[in-house]
Design a protein around this motif. Structure first.
Motif, PDB file in Angstrom:
ATOM      1  N   ASP A  22     -27.740  23.361 -33.144  1.00 12.65           N
ATOM      2  CA  ASP A  22     -28.578  23.260 -31.944  1.00 12.65           C
ATOM      3  C   ASP A  22     -28.992  21.810 -31.692  1.00 12.65           C
ATOM      4  O   ASP A  22     -29.012  21.352 -30.540  1.00 12.65           O
ATOM      5  CB  ASP A  22     -29.823  24.142 -32.093  1.00 12.65           C
ATOM      6  CG  ASP A  22     -29.493  25.626 -32.085  1.00 12.65           C
ATOM      7  OD1 ASP A  22     -28.406  25.974 -31.590  1.00 12.65           O
ATOM      8  OD2 ASP A  22     -30.311  26.425 -32.581  1.00 12.65           O
ATOM      9  N   PHE A  23     -29.334  21.088 -32.761  1.00 14.59           N
ATOM     10  CA  PHE A  23     -29.735  19.690 -32.598  1.00 14.59           C
ATOM     11  C   PHE A  23     -28.570  18.845 -32.102  1.00 14.59           C
ATOM     12  O   PHE A  23     -28.740  18.001 -31.207  1.00 14.59           O
ATOM     13  CB  PHE A  23     -30.256  19.126 -33.920  1.00 14.59           C
ATOM     14  CG  PHE A  23     -30.517  17.647 -33.869  1.00 14.59           C
ATOM     15  CD1 PHE A  23     -31.671  17.152 -33.278  1.00 14.59           C
ATOM     16  CD2 PHE A  23     -29.586  16.748 -34.382  1.00 14.59           C
ATOM     17  CE1 PHE A  23     -31.904  15.782 -33.208  1.00 14.59           C
ATOM     18  CE2 PHE A  23     -29.817  15.382 -34.318  1.00 14.59           C
ATOM     19  CZ  PHE A  23     -30.978  14.909 -33.727  1.00 14.59           C
ATOM     20  N   ASN A  31     -27.597  12.769 -24.385  1.00 15.97           N
ATOM     21  CA  ASN A  31     -27.008  11.441 -24.564  1.00 15.97           C
ATOM     22  C   ASN A  31     -25.531  11.494 -24.182  1.00 15.97           C
ATOM     23  O   ASN A  31     -24.657  11.276 -25.027  1.00 15.97           O
ATOM     24  CB  ASN A  31     -27.157  10.972 -26.018  1.00 15.97           C
ATOM     25  CG  ASN A  31     -28.599  10.843 -26.442  1.00 15.97           C
ATOM     26  OD1 ASN A  31     -29.230   9.815 -26.267  1.00 15.97           O
ATOM     27  ND2 ASN A  31     -29.139  11.927 -27.013  1.00 15.97           N
ATOM     28  N   PRO A  32     -25.229  11.813 -22.927  1.00 19.87           N
ATOM     29  CA  PRO A  32     -23.822  11.983 -22.522  1.00 19.87           C
ATOM     30  C   PRO A  32     -23.039  10.680 -22.669  1.00 19.87           C
ATOM     31  O   PRO A  32     -23.487   9.608 -22.264  1.00 19.87           O
ATOM     32  CB  PRO A  32     -23.934  12.399 -21.045  1.00 19.87           C
ATOM     33  CG  PRO A  32     -25.273  11.894 -20.596  1.00 19.87           C
ATOM     34  CD  PRO A  32     -26.160  11.974 -21.797  1.00 19.87           C
ATOM     35  N   GLY A  33     -21.885  10.795 -23.290  1.00 20.85           N
ATOM     36  CA  GLY A  33     -21.015   9.638 -23.454  1.00 20.85           C
ATOM     37  C   GLY A  33     -21.366   8.749 -24.625  1.00 20.85           C
ATOM     38  O   GLY A  33     -20.630   7.799 -24.916  1.00 20.85           O
ATOM     39  N   ALA A  67     -41.295  15.856 -40.253  1.00 17.24           N
ATOM     40  CA  ALA A  67     -42.316  15.446 -39.297  1.00 17.24           C
ATOM     41  C   ALA A  67     -41.746  15.194 -37.898  1.00 17.24           C
ATOM     42  O   ALA A  67     -42.516  15.014 -36.957  1.00 17.24           O
ATOM     43  CB  ALA A  67     -43.019  14.178 -39.796  1.00 17.24           C
ATOM     44  N   TYR A  68     -40.424  15.203 -37.767  1.00 22.00           N
ATOM     45  CA  TYR A  68     -39.802  14.895 -36.475  1.00 22.00           C
ATOM     46  C   TYR A  68     -39.696  16.172 -35.644  1.00 22.00           C
ATOM     47  O   TYR A  68     -38.609  16.685 -35.386  1.00 22.00           O
ATOM     48  CB  TYR A  68     -38.430  14.268 -36.715  1.00 22.00           C
ATOM     49  CG  TYR A  68     -37.772  13.681 -35.485  1.00 22.00           C
ATOM     50  CD1 TYR A  68     -38.498  12.915 -34.588  1.00 22.00           C
ATOM     51  CD2 TYR A  68     -36.420  13.875 -35.243  1.00 22.00           C
ATOM     52  CE1 TYR A  68     -37.896  12.367 -33.472  1.00 22.00           C
ATOM     53  CE2 TYR A  68     -35.801  13.328 -34.138  1.00 22.00           C
ATOM     54  CZ  TYR A  68     -36.552  12.577 -33.246  1.00 22.00           C
ATOM     55  OH  TYR A  68     -35.944  12.045 -32.140  1.00 22.00           O
ATOM     56  N   GLY A  75     -33.873  11.926 -26.590  1.00 24.59           N
ATOM     57  CA  GLY A  75     -33.854  12.315 -25.184  1.00 24.59           C
ATOM     58  C   GLY A  75     -34.924  13.284 -24.761  1.00 24.59           C
ATOM     59  O   GLY A  75     -35.071  13.556 -23.558  1.00 24.59           O
ATOM     60  N   GLU A  76     -35.682  13.845 -25.710  1.00 24.02           N
ATOM     61  CA  GLU A  76     -36.710  14.813 -25.323  1.00 24.02           C
ATOM     62  C   GLU A  76     -37.892  14.079 -24.693  1.00 24.02           C
ATOM     63  O   GLU A  76     -38.375  13.076 -25.229  1.00 24.02           O
ATOM     64  CB  GLU A  76     -37.168  15.612 -26.539  1.00 24.02           C
ATOM     65  CG  GLU A  76     -38.128  16.736 -26.174  1.00 24.02           C
ATOM     66  CD  GLU A  76     -38.397  17.667 -27.338  1.00 24.02           C
ATOM     67  OE1 GLU A  76     -39.003  18.714 -27.126  1.00 24.02           O
ATOM     68  OE2 GLU A  76     -37.981  17.329 -28.465  1.00 24.02           O
TER      69      GLU A  76
END
Length: 318
Positions: A22-23, A31-33, A67-68, A75-76
């Motif tokens: 999923d990540f 992050n396309p490309g 913690a992340y 991109g979030e």
């Protein structure tokens, strides 16, 4: 999207592996490309950039930063409410004294030189070193505590040599180039500095660390190595090329046409297991894979234990 999987200690669990997928999908979408993204594994800590495929591998091997919880570096978007409560990832490199790092290296190379106090308050003396090893230890310790020049409190001579040699290898500097800059540095410093005058003298200081290499003569045309059963040959048994250069008949030493440098594996494995900084990392497979395999197949536990003991005996064998 539920992120409970990040806190799962079992890196081989289906929930954890699905979470990694999923990540990766999230990172590709936002992050396309992009060919490289920050790696949020526990070792890279969002400091290093890796390919997306390598990031997935790192997350399986090292685990995700617990913690992340908000993937803002991938991109979030953060709103005002969540940004105030978001857990920040520390991207600041820890400040490590290079002189202390050099002392750690010496302690790793000569662990028997240290004495520890046991529970009864008595000194527990480890296996003593022989006189040659102790002399090497004393010489390195002297260099590690010797100032680069009188009054210099920031760097000691051994630390400077280690830093310069590390830069030489990292940036592929030739010996001649290294000698030139070493000479420039020596002239820039005060005349009573202790910096070695060239690469050969710097290498002599580091010989006590004992991570050198073996020189093996090779055929000029790369046909073979003059090694083991071929060590006594003077010509290549394939192309018949001479092993040594043509020199004056009065010269007592022979100069080989080509030399290869072999880095023995065993002492490097020993150093990784001896070092307090890397010994835990050398056993990561025990925690991540072996324990999980034993949980699924208890009968494999003895096989893994036998493999572990055999490998450790190989590393420990001098």
């Amino acid at each position: 999207m539920s992120r409970r999987w990040m806190h799962n200690p079992n890196g081989c669990a289906d929930e954890y592996l699905d979470g990694i997928e999923d990540f990766i999908e999230f990172a590709r979408r936002y992050n396309p490309g992009a060919t490289r993204i920050r790696c949020p594994c526990r070792r890279c800590n969002n400091k290093l950039w890796e390919t997306i495929e390598n990031v997935g591998f790192h997350l399986v091997r090292n685990g995700m930063i617990e913690a992340y919880n908000i993937w803002n570096l991938h991109g979030e978007q953060l709103d005002n409410a969540s940004s105030s409560n978001a857990t920040r990832v520390d991207n600041v490199e820890p400040i490590v004294d290079p002189n202390e790092q050099v002392m750690d290296i010496i302690n790793d190379v000569f662990p028997f030189a240290l004495t520890n106090i046991n529970q009864e308050g008595e000194y527990d003396v480890s296996t003593p070193m022989d006189s040659a090893e102790f002399e090497q230890y004393e010489q390195l310790l002297k260099k590690a505590n010797q100032e680069l020049y009188p009054g210099c409190e920031s760097f000691f001579i051994l630390t400077v040599i280690v830093e310069l040699m590390h830069g030489k290898i990292k940036y592929r500097m030739s010996n001649l180039c290294f000698d030139y800059f070493l000479g420039v540095f020596k002239r820039l410093l005060s005349t009573d500095n202790c910096l070695p005058k060239d690469h050969r003298h710097a290498q002599k200081v580091l010989n006590g660390i004992r991570l050198g290499y073996e020189k093996i003569n090779a055929c000029k045309n790369n046909c073979m190595l003059f090694y083991k059963e071929y060590e006594t040959l003077d010509t290549c048994h394939i192309c018949k090329e001479s092993r040594f250069k043509m020199t004056s008949h009065n010269r007592t030493t022979k100069i080989p046409q080509k030399v290869t440098r072999y880095l023995p594996l065993k002492p490097r494995l020993q150093r990784l297991y001896m070092s307090t900084r890397t010994a835990t990392d050398m056993r990561w497979h025990k925690k991540k894979w072996v324990d999980d395999d034993v949980m699924r197949h208890p009968a494999d536990g003895e096989a893994w234990k036998e493999f572990d003991l055999t490998f450790l005996e190989f590393v420990a064998d001098p």
